[in-house]
Motif scaffolding. Sequence first.
Motif, PDB file in Angstrom:
ATOM      1  N   MET A 166       9.352  -6.777 -11.906  1.00 17.88           N
ATOM      2  CA  MET A 166       9.891  -5.844 -11.127  1.00 17.88           C
ATOM      3  C   MET A 166      11.687  -5.717 -11.936  1.00 17.88           C
ATOM      4  O   MET A 166      11.894  -4.579 -11.957  1.00 17.88           O
ATOM      5  CB  MET A 166      10.216  -6.119  -9.623  1.00 17.88           C
ATOM      6  CG  MET A 166      10.790  -5.038  -8.923  1.00 17.88           C
ATOM      7  SD  MET A 166      11.322  -5.624  -7.108  1.00 17.88           S
ATOM      8  CE  MET A 166      12.191  -7.006  -7.467  1.00 17.88           C
ATOM      9  N   LEU A 167      12.079  -6.616 -12.055  1.00 23.71           N
ATOM     10  CA  LEU A 167      13.434  -6.834 -12.451  1.00 23.71           C
ATOM     11  C   LEU A 167      13.507  -6.461 -14.003  1.00 23.71           C
ATOM     12  O   LEU A 167      14.410  -5.697 -14.475  1.00 23.71           O
ATOM     13  CB  LEU A 167      14.033  -8.345 -12.730  1.00 23.71           C
ATOM     14  CG  LEU A 167      14.320  -9.058 -11.292  1.00 23.71           C
ATOM     15  CD1 LEU A 167      15.008 -10.432 -11.164  1.00 23.71           C
ATOM     16  CD2 LEU A 167      15.195  -8.123 -10.308  1.00 23.71           C
ATOM     17  N   LYS A 168      12.664  -6.511 -14.682  1.00 21.78           N
ATOM     18  CA  LYS A 168      12.326  -6.279 -16.042  1.00 21.78           C
ATOM     19  C   LYS A 168      12.289  -4.534 -16.129  1.00 21.78           C
ATOM     20  O   LYS A 168      12.717  -3.913 -16.838  1.00 21.78           O
ATOM     21  CB  LYS A 168      11.284  -6.768 -16.805  1.00 21.78           C
ATOM     22  CG  LYS A 168      11.365  -8.328 -17.046  1.00 21.78           C
ATOM     23  CD  LYS A 168      10.065  -8.908 -17.584  1.00 21.78           C
ATOM     24  CE  LYS A 168      10.175 -10.513 -18.159  1.00 21.78           C
ATOM     25  NZ  LYS A 168       9.965 -11.257 -16.740  1.00 21.78           N
ATOM     26  N   LEU A 169      11.285  -4.265 -15.107  1.00 21.04           N
ATOM     27  CA  LEU A 169      11.024  -2.664 -15.040  1.00 21.04           C
ATOM     28  C   LEU A 169      12.070  -1.920 -14.401  1.00 21.04           C
ATOM     29  O   LEU A 169      12.195  -0.630 -14.533  1.00 21.04           O
ATOM     30  CB  LEU A 169       9.732  -2.548 -14.026  1.00 21.04           C
ATOM     31  CG  LEU A 169       8.526  -2.980 -14.664  1.00 21.04           C
ATOM     32  CD1 LEU A 169       7.505  -2.979 -13.378  1.00 21.04           C
ATOM     33  CD2 LEU A 169       7.939  -2.191 -15.746  1.00 21.04           C
ATOM     34  N   GLN A 170      13.166  -2.320 -14.019  1.00 21.73           N
ATOM     35  CA  GLN A 170      14.405  -1.562 -13.492  1.00 21.73           C
ATOM     36  C   GLN A 170      14.970  -0.992 -14.667  1.00 21.73           C
ATOM     37  O   GLN A 170      15.567   0.104 -14.662  1.00 21.73           O
ATOM     38  CB  GLN A 170      15.252  -2.591 -12.821  1.00 21.73           C
ATOM     39  CG  GLN A 170      15.040  -2.946 -11.472  1.00 21.73           C
ATOM     40  CD  GLN A 170      16.070  -4.006 -10.759  1.00 21.73           C
ATOM     41  OE1 GLN A 170      16.723  -3.392  -9.960  1.00 21.73           O
ATOM     42  NE2 GLN A 170      16.027  -5.114 -11.264  1.00 21.73           N
ATOM     43  N   ASP A 171      15.231  -1.653 -15.894  1.00 22.42           N
ATOM     44  CA  ASP A 171      15.512  -1.003 -17.179  1.00 22.42           C
ATOM     45  C   ASP A 171      14.875  -1.638 -18.283  1.00 22.42           C
ATOM     46  O   ASP A 171      15.431  -2.495 -18.962  1.00 22.42           O
ATOM     47  CB  ASP A 171      17.116  -1.440 -17.297  1.00 22.42           C
ATOM     48  CG  ASP A 171      17.725  -0.596 -18.329  1.00 22.42           C
ATOM     49  OD1 ASP A 171      17.235  -0.140 -19.320  1.00 22.42           O
ATOM     50  OD2 ASP A 171      18.949  -0.308 -18.232  1.00 22.42           O
ATOM     51  N   VAL A 172      13.696  -1.016 -18.743  1.00 25.16           N
ATOM     52  CA  VAL A 172      12.908  -1.447 -19.376  1.00 25.16           C
ATOM     53  C   VAL A 172      13.512  -1.460 -21.144  1.00 25.16           C
ATOM     54  O   VAL A 172      13.379  -2.221 -22.006  1.00 25.16           O
ATOM     55  CB  VAL A 172      11.476  -0.637 -19.842  1.00 25.16           C
ATOM     56  CG1 VAL A 172      10.607  -1.200 -20.937  1.00 25.16           C
ATOM     57  CG2 VAL A 172      10.928  -0.932 -18.469  1.00 25.16           C
ATOM     58  N   GLU A 173      14.523  -0.480 -21.287  1.00 23.75           N
ATOM     59  CA  GLU A 173      15.188  -0.264 -22.486  1.00 23.75           C
ATOM     60  C   GLU A 173      16.184  -1.784 -22.851  1.00 23.75           C
ATOM     61  O   GLU A 173      16.027  -2.208 -23.815  1.00 23.75           O
ATOM     62  CB  GLU A 173      16.023   0.943 -22.534  1.00 23.75           C
ATOM     63  CG  GLU A 173      16.307   1.453 -23.859  1.00 23.75           C
ATOM     64  CD  GLU A 173      15.391   1.741 -24.712  1.00 23.75           C
ATOM     65  OE1 GLU A 173      15.223   1.345 -25.717  1.00 23.75           O
ATOM     66  OE2 GLU A 173      14.378   2.393 -24.039  1.00 23.75           O
ATOM     67  N   LYS A 174      16.893  -1.836 -21.881  1.00 26.88           N
ATOM     68  CA  LYS A 174      17.804  -3.175 -21.874  1.00 26.88           C
ATOM     69  C   LYS A 174      16.857  -4.530 -21.919  1.00 26.88           C
ATOM     70  O   LYS A 174      17.243  -5.125 -23.019  1.00 26.88           O
ATOM     71  CB  LYS A 174      18.671  -3.140 -20.717  1.00 26.88           C
ATOM     72  CG  LYS A 174      19.824  -2.398 -20.741  1.00 26.88           C
ATOM     73  CD  LYS A 174      20.760  -2.857 -19.339  1.00 26.88           C
ATOM     74  CE  LYS A 174      21.996  -2.171 -19.582  1.00 26.88           C
ATOM     75  NZ  LYS A 174      22.758  -2.490 -18.466  1.00 26.88           N
ATOM     76  N   PHE A 175      15.706  -4.331 -21.410  1.00 29.52           N
ATOM     77  CA  PHE A 175      14.794  -5.780 -21.342  1.00 29.52           C
ATOM     78  C   PHE A 175      14.359  -5.927 -22.665  1.00 29.52           C
ATOM     79  O   PHE A 175      14.236  -6.669 -23.415  1.00 29.52           O
ATOM     80  CB  PHE A 175      13.795  -5.584 -20.447  1.00 29.52           C
ATOM     81  CG  PHE A 175      12.505  -6.388 -20.589  1.00 29.52           C
ATOM     82  CD1 PHE A 175      12.698  -7.806 -20.446  1.00 29.52           C
ATOM     83  CD2 PHE A 175      11.495  -5.958 -21.451  1.00 29.52           C
ATOM     84  CE1 PHE A 175      11.880  -8.787 -20.922  1.00 29.52           C
ATOM     85  CE2 PHE A 175      10.480  -6.821 -21.604  1.00 29.52           C
ATOM     86  CZ  PHE A 175      10.539  -8.106 -21.330  1.00 29.52           C
ATOM     87  N   SER A 176      13.745  -4.656 -23.263  1.00 28.89           N
ATOM     88  CA  SER A 176      13.226  -4.980 -24.578  1.00 28.89           C
ATOM     89  C   SER A 176      14.117  -5.054 -25.765  1.00 28.89           C
ATOM     90  O   SER A 176      13.774  -5.951 -26.687  1.00 28.89           O
ATOM     91  CB  SER A 176      12.457  -3.409 -24.761  1.00 28.89           C
ATOM     92  OG  SER A 176      13.349  -2.266 -25.080  1.00 28.89           O
TER      93      SER A 176
END
Length: 252
Positions: free
Chosen positions: A136-146
């Motif tokens: 869920m935390l990753k999905l909040q901002d997939v661009e930043k996570f990726s």
Amino acid sequence: MIDPNKSAVLYRMVMEKHVCPFGLKSMYLLEKHGYRIDDKWLETREETDAFKARHDVETTPQTFIGGQRIGGYDDLRQFFGHKVHDPDEKSYKPVIAIFATAATLALAASWASLGTLLAVLPLEWFVSISMMLLAMLKLQDVEKFSTMFLGYDLLARRWVPYAYAYPALEWVAGALMTAHVLPWISIPVALFIGSIGAASVYYAVYVQKRELKCACVGGSGNVPLGFVSLTENLLMIGMGLWMLAKAMLPWI
């Protein structure tokens, strides 16, 4: 308790559509330390700009004690000897909060459904719910996570779409494992992403000796890459193997 011998002047923005949160925090901090406050409101943008120009400051609020300017909220915290938040400071607090929440939810669900906390099911739920919360935390901002993930994941560096798919894969695997359905999807997904993740973290941290931020809590955290991310991946592998064993050996 307010000390009549201790006084401060606080200039803060209080407008019709905006009340400065740091001004409120500064007022609370002063009251907490027993100061009598002369609360000066800056009610317009023009008034605020004029105040900043007059005192040669860039921000409000501004606190004055004994005729001396202390500064903004962080300066006031330093004045009183409190720790000031460092946005670049490494912290495990997000991970601790996630695992504590997952454990509490798993135990609560076990008590509600089974009437006991002493069972294997809450341990399974702890892992699967942790997977979903981290996803869920990753999905909040997939661009930043990726972007952060591409810094160390071995597969993502060879096939970029995997960095975008990873959070959804982790979430789906966790959801299916929580519900104990479609193990033919959840098990291979968990084993696949967990194995690649564990190998990637081990190689980056323990072989290359790199100091990186962990993407495990999304792209905005300051959790160091290492033990936590390795643990996340090992839990996924362990959960996948456990669910596989349960599917193959029904008496478990």
